[in-house]
Write a protein that holds these residues in place. Structure first.
Motif, PDB file in Angstrom:
ATOM      1  N   PHE A  68     -58.911 -30.401  14.827  1.00 14.28           N
ATOM      2  CA  PHE A  68     -59.961 -29.387  15.045  1.00 14.28           C
ATOM      3  C   PHE A  68     -59.340 -28.064  15.489  1.00 14.28           C
ATOM      4  CE2 PHE A  68     -63.483 -32.594  15.391  1.00 14.28           C
ATOM      5  CZ  PHE A  68     -64.373 -31.943  14.563  1.00 14.28           C
ATOM      6  N   ALA A  69     -58.401 -28.163  16.405  1.00 14.29           N
ATOM      7  CA  ALA A  69     -57.793 -26.940  16.947  1.00 14.29           C
ATOM      8  C   ALA A  69     -57.055 -26.189  15.844  1.00 14.29           C
ATOM      9  CB  ALA A  69     -56.841 -27.281  18.094  1.00 14.29           C
ATOM     10  N   TYR A  70     -56.322 -26.927  15.021  1.00  9.61           N
ATOM     11  CA  TYR A  70     -55.615 -26.298  13.902  1.00  9.61           C
ATOM     12  C   TYR A  70     -56.606 -25.582  12.992  1.00  9.61           C
ATOM     13  CZ  TYR A  70     -54.178 -25.930   9.117  1.00  9.61           C
ATOM     14  OH  TYR A  70     -54.004 -25.457   7.858  1.00  9.61           O
ATOM     15  N   LYS A  71     -57.652 -26.307  12.592  1.00  3.33           N
ATOM     16  CA  LYS A  71     -58.590 -25.762  11.598  1.00  3.33           C
ATOM     17  C   LYS A  71     -59.384 -24.577  12.178  1.00  3.33           C
ATOM     18  CE  LYS A  71     -60.812 -25.835   7.668  1.00  3.33           C
ATOM     19  NZ  LYS A  71     -60.182 -25.103   6.584  1.00  3.33           N
ATOM     20  N   ILE A  72     -59.787 -24.683  13.409  1.00  4.44           N
ATOM     21  CA  ILE A  72     -60.551 -23.598  14.043  1.00  4.44           C
ATOM     22  C   ILE A  72     -59.655 -22.377  14.246  1.00  4.44           C
ATOM     23  CG2 ILE A  72     -61.676 -22.935  16.233  1.00  4.44           C
ATOM     24  CD1 ILE A  72     -62.968 -25.747  16.214  1.00  4.44           C
ATOM     25  N   SER A  73     -58.372 -22.631  14.527  1.00  2.37           N
ATOM     26  CA  SER A  73     -57.450 -21.508  14.761  1.00  2.37           C
ATOM     27  C   SER A  73     -57.242 -20.670  13.494  1.00  2.37           C
ATOM     28  CB  SER A  73     -56.097 -22.008  15.288  1.00  2.37           C
ATOM     29  OG  SER A  73     -55.363 -22.630  14.243  1.00  2.37           O
ATOM     30  N   ALA A  81     -59.740 -28.505  26.118  1.00  3.87           N
ATOM     31  CA  ALA A  81     -59.769 -29.179  27.418  1.00  3.87           C
ATOM     32  C   ALA A  81     -59.822 -30.691  27.227  1.00  3.87           C
ATOM     33  CB  ALA A  81     -61.001 -28.727  28.214  1.00  3.87           C
ATOM     34  N   PRO A  82     -58.824 -31.474  27.667  1.00  5.17           N
ATOM     35  CA  PRO A  82     -57.595 -30.953  28.249  1.00  5.17           C
ATOM     36  C   PRO A  82     -56.503 -30.634  27.224  1.00  5.17           C
ATOM     37  CG  PRO A  82     -57.669 -33.341  28.502  1.00  5.17           C
ATOM     38  CD  PRO A  82     -58.935 -32.951  27.783  1.00  5.17           C
ATOM     39  N   GLY A  83     -56.655 -31.083  25.985  1.00  4.28           N
ATOM     40  CA  GLY A  83     -55.615 -30.833  24.986  1.00  4.28           C
ATOM     41  C   GLY A  83     -54.377 -31.686  25.205  1.00  4.28           C
ATOM     42  N   ASN A  84     -53.321 -31.363  24.478  1.00  2.00           N
ATOM     43  CA  ASN A  84     -52.050 -32.083  24.607  1.00  2.00           C
ATOM     44  C   ASN A  84     -50.918 -31.104  24.298  1.00  2.00           C
ATOM     45  OD1 ASN A  84     -51.724 -31.925  21.710  1.00  2.00           O
ATOM     46  ND2 ASN A  84     -53.139 -33.657  21.530  1.00  2.00           N
ATOM     47  N   ALA A  85     -49.687 -31.634  24.207  1.00  2.00           N
ATOM     48  CA  ALA A  85     -48.539 -30.715  24.044  1.00  2.00           C
ATOM     49  C   ALA A  85     -48.608 -29.953  22.730  1.00  2.00           C
ATOM     50  CB  ALA A  85     -47.227 -31.510  24.119  1.00  2.00           C
ATOM     51  N   GLY A  86     -49.361 -30.492  21.744  1.00  2.62           N
ATOM     52  CA  GLY A  86     -49.421 -29.842  20.436  1.00  2.62           C
ATOM     53  C   GLY A  86     -50.527 -28.813  20.322  1.00  2.62           C
ATOM     54  N   THR A  87     -51.627 -29.012  21.034  1.00  4.43           N
ATOM     55  CA  THR A  87     -52.763 -28.088  20.887  1.00  4.43           C
ATOM     56  C   THR A  87     -52.417 -26.702  21.409  1.00  4.43           C
ATOM     57  OG1 THR A  87     -53.695 -28.923  22.972  1.00  4.43           O
ATOM     58  CG2 THR A  87     -54.559 -29.871  20.925  1.00  4.43           C
ATOM     59  N   LYS A  88     -51.367 -26.610  22.219  1.00  6.37           N
ATOM     60  CA  LYS A  88     -50.948 -25.306  22.770  1.00  6.37           C
ATOM     61  C   LYS A  88     -50.541 -24.311  21.698  1.00  6.37           C
ATOM     62  CE  LYS A  88     -48.125 -26.850  26.139  1.00  6.37           C
ATOM     63  NZ  LYS A  88     -47.267 -26.799  27.312  1.00  6.37           N
ATOM     64  N   GLN A  89     -50.145 -24.831  20.516  1.00 10.20           N
ATOM     65  CA  GLN A  89     -49.739 -23.879  19.457  1.00 10.20           C
ATOM     66  C   GLN A  89     -50.949 -23.198  18.821  1.00 10.20           C
ATOM     67  OE1 GLN A  89     -47.878 -26.127  16.048  1.00 10.20           O
ATOM     68  NE2 GLN A  89     -48.478 -27.870  17.302  1.00 10.20           N
ATOM     69  N   TYR A  90     -52.152 -23.734  19.076  1.00 18.77           N
ATOM     70  CA  TYR A  90     -53.352 -23.158  18.459  1.00 18.77           C
ATOM     71  C   TYR A  90     -54.236 -22.421  19.460  1.00 18.77           C
ATOM     72  CZ  TYR A  90     -51.984 -27.020  15.400  1.00 18.77           C
ATOM     73  OH  TYR A  90     -51.278 -27.906  14.632  1.00 18.77           O
ATOM     74  N   GLY A  91     -54.061 -22.711  20.744  1.00 17.35           N
ATOM     75  CA  GLY A  91     -54.934 -22.109  21.746  1.00 17.35           C
ATOM     76  C   GLY A  91     -54.402 -22.390  23.132  1.00 17.35           C
ATOM     77  N   GLU A  92     -55.277 -22.239  24.116  1.00 14.61           N
ATOM     78  CA  GLU A  92     -54.840 -22.429  25.502  1.00 14.61           C
ATOM     79  C   GLU A  92     -55.420 -23.739  26.047  1.00 14.61           C
ATOM     80  OE1 GLU A  92     -55.629 -18.921  27.884  1.00 14.61           O
ATOM     81  OE2 GLU A  92     -55.772 -20.169  29.685  1.00 14.61           O
ATOM     82  N   ASN A  93     -54.554 -24.590  26.566  1.00 18.04           N
ATOM     83  CA  ASN A  93     -55.028 -25.830  27.178  1.00 18.04           C
ATOM     84  C   ASN A  93     -55.634 -25.554  28.547  1.00 18.04           C
ATOM     85  OD1 ASN A  93     -54.116 -27.289  25.013  1.00 18.04           O
ATOM     86  ND2 ASN A  93     -52.331 -28.156  26.066  1.00 18.04           N
ATOM     87  N   VAL A  94     -56.707 -26.268  28.854  1.00 24.11           N
ATOM     88  CA  VAL A  94     -57.403 -26.100  30.128  1.00 24.11           C
ATOM     89  C   VAL A  94     -57.468 -27.475  30.793  1.00 24.11           C
ATOM     90  CG1 VAL A  94     -59.528 -25.328  31.206  1.00 24.11           C
ATOM     91  CG2 VAL A  94     -58.840 -24.339  29.009  1.00 24.11           C
ATOM     92  N   PRO A  95     -56.910 -27.619  31.994  1.00 24.87           N
ATOM     93  CA  PRO A  95     -56.849 -28.949  32.601  1.00 24.87           C
ATOM     94  C   PRO A  95     -58.201 -29.418  33.153  1.00 24.87           C
ATOM     95  CG  PRO A  95     -55.889 -27.334  34.089  1.00 24.87           C
ATOM     96  CD  PRO A  95     -56.272 -26.598  32.834  1.00 24.87           C
ATOM     97  N   LEU A  96     -59.104 -29.819  32.261  1.00 23.44           N
ATOM     98  CA  LEU A  96     -60.418 -30.303  32.680  1.00 23.44           C
ATOM     99  C   LEU A  96     -60.679 -31.651  32.033  1.00 23.44           C
ATOM    100  CD1 LEU A  96     -62.612 -27.105  32.215  1.00 23.44           C
ATOM    101  CD2 LEU A  96     -62.228 -28.316  34.381  1.00 23.44           C
ATOM    102  N   ASN A  97     -61.306 -32.541  32.785  1.00 23.30           N
ATOM    103  CA  ASN A  97     -61.687 -33.840  32.262  1.00 23.30           C
ATOM    104  C   ASN A  97     -62.880 -33.687  31.319  1.00 23.30           C
ATOM    105  OD1 ASN A  97     -63.442 -36.390  32.407  1.00 23.30           O
ATOM    106  ND2 ASN A  97     -61.480 -37.067  33.248  1.00 23.30           N
ATOM    107  N   VAL A  98     -62.905 -34.475  30.242  1.00 24.74           N
ATOM    108  CA  VAL A  98     -63.975 -34.333  29.237  1.00 24.74           C
ATOM    109  C   VAL A  98     -65.365 -34.655  29.795  1.00 24.74           C
ATOM    110  CG1 VAL A  98     -62.414 -34.817  27.311  1.00 24.74           C
ATOM    111  CG2 VAL A  98     -63.742 -36.693  28.304  1.00 24.74           C
ATOM    112  N   ASN A  99     -65.422 -35.381  30.910  1.00 17.99           N
ATOM    113  CA  ASN A  99     -66.724 -35.718  31.494  1.00 17.99           C
ATOM    114  C   ASN A  99     -67.066 -34.864  32.715  1.00 17.99           C
ATOM    115  OD1 ASN A  99     -67.404 -37.885  29.679  1.00 17.99           O
ATOM    116  ND2 ASN A  99     -65.768 -39.050  30.675  1.00 17.99           N
ATOM    117  N   ASP A 100     -66.262 -33.867  32.995  1.00 13.11           N
ATOM    118  CA  ASP A 100     -66.506 -32.974  34.136  1.00 13.11           C
ATOM    119  C   ASP A 100     -67.399 -31.810  33.672  1.00 13.11           C
ATOM    120  OD1 ASP A 100     -66.451 -31.248  36.292  1.00 13.11           O
ATOM    121  OD2 ASP A 100     -64.275 -30.873  36.192  1.00 13.11           O
TER     122      ASP A 100
END
Ligand code: AMP
Ligand code: GLY
Length: 424
Positions: free
Chosen positions: A15-20, A31-50
Motif C-alpha cells: 500500500f505504501a509503495y502504491k500510494i507513494s 503506523a507503525p510500519g517497518n524498516a521498508g515502509t520508511k522508503q515511501y513515507g514516515e513511520n509513526v510509532p503507534l499501535n494499530v488499536n490505539d
C-alpha cells in the motif's frame, strides 16, 4: 493529500509503495510500519488499536485519509470512532465501520448474510453452549470431512477440517465448552466441506459503486506442494489462470452484486475493500469467507498490477463517486514469494541481519517483519520480506520472483520454490 496507513506487514508495504506513486499525495505516514515502509513515507510509532493516539496524530499532522490495513482495528470500530468525534469527521477512513466489519468478525453473521441475500456458500448450522448436544447430533447426520469454524477472530487458526466423526465431536466440544479459541469459539459454525480450487477476488466499494480488483491465489501452507502447517501466506499470484472471464462473470453476478446490494438493503455502510475467498466448484463460485481488508500476500501481487492512481480510487471511495474514477489493470502477471524466518509458523529467531536486498533489481521487495537498528535491517517476525515480480507471463514472473528470493540472505531464511507452479 496527507495519508496515514495503519499496519506493519507486507500488505501495508505494498500500500505504501502504491500510494507513494500518486500525484495526489503530499505526505505519507505509516503506523507503525517497518524498516521498508520508511522508503515511501514516515513511520509513526503507534499501535494499530490505539485509536486515541491515531486521532491525535492525524489531527496534529493534517491527515486527510486513513487507510486501514488489518482487520482488528476495523472490527474494533476505528471507522466508527472517527465518525463519532466531531473534530475527526472530516478525515476519511478506508475500511468499513463495525457493522460491516462483522462480515469478517463473525462467521455466523457472514453466513446469515449470505443466506439472506442468496449468495452461494456451503450449507451450515451454528451452535453454542446451549445447543451443543444438538450440534453433536447434527454432526452424526453430516458427511465427512466436515468443517468447524470459530465464529470470531482467531488469528487465522479458527478453522478445522475434521476427517472423522469422533474428531469432529471432540473438536466441537473443545471449541465450545473448553474455549479452544477463547471467546472466538463460543459460537461455532459447522459447515459442509467444499471440493474445488480456491482463489480470492477483491472488490473496492464506496457502498454504492464498486471496482473489481485483480483476482489472486495465495499459498497458505509452509511446505512445498501445499504440505505442513498453515501460515499467514507464503506466496501469491495474480491473475489466476483458471479464473476465466466466464467464471468471473458468475462471481460478479452471483456474489459481488448481491454482496454490495445486500449491504445497502441491510443499511450497512461500507467504504473499503471486500476480500472474497472463493471455492471454484465445477466452474461455480461458492463463498468460503469474507474479509473486510486486503489479503497478505495477495495485496503485493494485486496492487502491482493496478495501473491507476490508487489515491484517486480511494478518494472515490471516500466521496462516493468511485464510478467516475479511472481504473486500469496491467495484463502482466504478478508473482509474490514470501521469505520467512526458519521455524515459522512455529518458534523462530529474530534480529538476524538481512543482506543483499540491493542485489534484487527486477522485483519489488516489500518488507513485512523487519526493523532497523543502528542502520542495519534486521528480521523482526515470521514473515520477513515479500518479493514480487511483474512479468509478461506466469512462468517468467514465478521464475523471477523465486530467483530474486534466492538473492537475499538472512540466517534461517526459508521460502517455497514451488509457488504458482501448480498453475502452469
Ligand atoms: P478461512 O479461515 O475461512 O479462510 O478458512 C481457512 C481455510 O479452510 C480456507 O482457506 C479453506 O482452505 C478451508 N475451508 C474453509 N471452509 C471450507 C469449506 N467449507 N470447504 C472446504 N474447505 C474449507
Ligand atoms: N492471505 C490470506 C489473508 O490475508 O487472510
Amino acid at each position: 493529500m496527507n495519508i496515514l496507513i495503519i499496519g506493519s506487514g507486507g500488505r501495508e508495504s505494498a500500500f505504501a509503495y502504491k500510494i507513494s506513486q500518486s500525484q495526489k499525495l503530499d505526505k505519507l505516514y505509516i503506523a507503525p510500519g517497518n524498516a521498508g515502509t520508511k522508503q515511501y513515507g514516515e513511520n509513526v510509532p503507534l499501535n494499530v488499536n490505539d485509536f486515541d493516539g491515531i486521532a491525535d496524530f492525524a489531527l496534529a499532522n493534517q491527515v486527510d485519509m486513513i487507510v486501514v490495513g488489518p482487520e482488528e482495528p476495523l472490527v474494533k470500530g476505528i471507522h466508527d470512532y472517527f465518525l463519532d468525534r466531531e473534530d475527526l469527521k472530516q478525515i476519511s477512513v478506508i475500511g468499513p465501520q463495525q457493522a460491516g466489519a462483522q462480515l469478517e468478525g463473525s462467521k455466523d453473521f457472514s453466513k446469515e448474510f449470505m443466506v439472506k441475500h442468496q449468495i452461494p456458500t456451503a450449507a451450515f448450522r451454528s451452535f453454542d453452549q446451549a445447543t451443543l448436544q444438538e450440534g453433536l447430533a447434527y454432526l452424526e447426520t453430516q458427511s465427512l470431512p466436515i468443517v468447524l469454524k470459530a465464529d470470531g477472530l482467531a488469528q487465522g487458526k479458527g478453522v478445522l477440517i475434521c476427517e472423522t466423526l469422533d474428531q469432529a465431536k471432540a473438536e466441537l466440544t473443545a471449541m465450545i465448552s473448553e474455549a479452544k479459541f477463547g471467546a472466538a469459539s463460543q459460537v461455532v459454525v459447522v459447515e459442509e466441506f467444499l471440493r474445488g480450487i480456491e482463489l480470492s477476488v477483491f472488490v473496492l466499494t464506496d457502498g454504492e459503486h464498486y471496482k473489481i480488483l485483480p483476482s489472486a491465489k495465495d499459498y497458505k501452507r509452509i511446505g512445498e506442494r501445499d504440505t505442513g502447517l498453515n501460515t499467514g501466506g507464503m506466496g501469491s499470484v495474480s491473475p489466476v489462470p483458471f479464473a476465466t472471464k466466464e467464471f468471473l462473470d458468475k462471481v460478479e453476478e452471483r456474489v459481488i452484486k448481491p454482496t454490495i446490494s445486500g449491504l445497502k438493503l441491510d443499511q450497512i455502510p461500507y467504504k473499503g475493500f471486500v476480500f472474497i475467498g472463493l471455492m471454484n466448484v465445477d466452474g461455480n463460485p461458492y463463498v468460503i469467507e469474507y474479509n473486510v481488508r486486503m489479503g497478505d500476500p495477495e495485496t503485493q501481487s494485486v496492487l502491482t498490477r493496478i495501473q491507476s492512481d490508487l489515491v484517486d480510487l480511494l478518494e472515490g471511495v471516500a466521496k462516493g463517486d468511485l464510478d467516475r474514477r479511472s481504473y486500469t489493470v496491467s495484463e502482466k502477471t504478478a508473482a509474490t514469494v514470501v521469505l520467512v524466518s526458519g521455524g515459522y509458523p512455529g518458534k523462530y529467531q529474530s534480529s538476524k541481519p538481512i543482506a543483499n536486498i540491493e542485489n534484487v533489481e527486477k522485483s519489488y521487495v516489500f518488507h513485512a517483519g523487519t526493523k532497523e537498528e543502528a542502520g542495519q535491517v534486521l528480521t523482526a517476525g515470521g514473515r520477513v520480506l515479500a518479493v514480487t515480480a511483474l512479468e509478461d507471463n506466469l512462468f517468467d514472473a514465478l521464475q523471477q520472483a523465486t530467483a530474486d528470493a534466492g538473492r537475499i540472505f538472512f540466517e534461517g531464511k526459508y521460502f517455497r520454490t514451488d509457488i504458482g507452479f501448480d498453475l502452469i
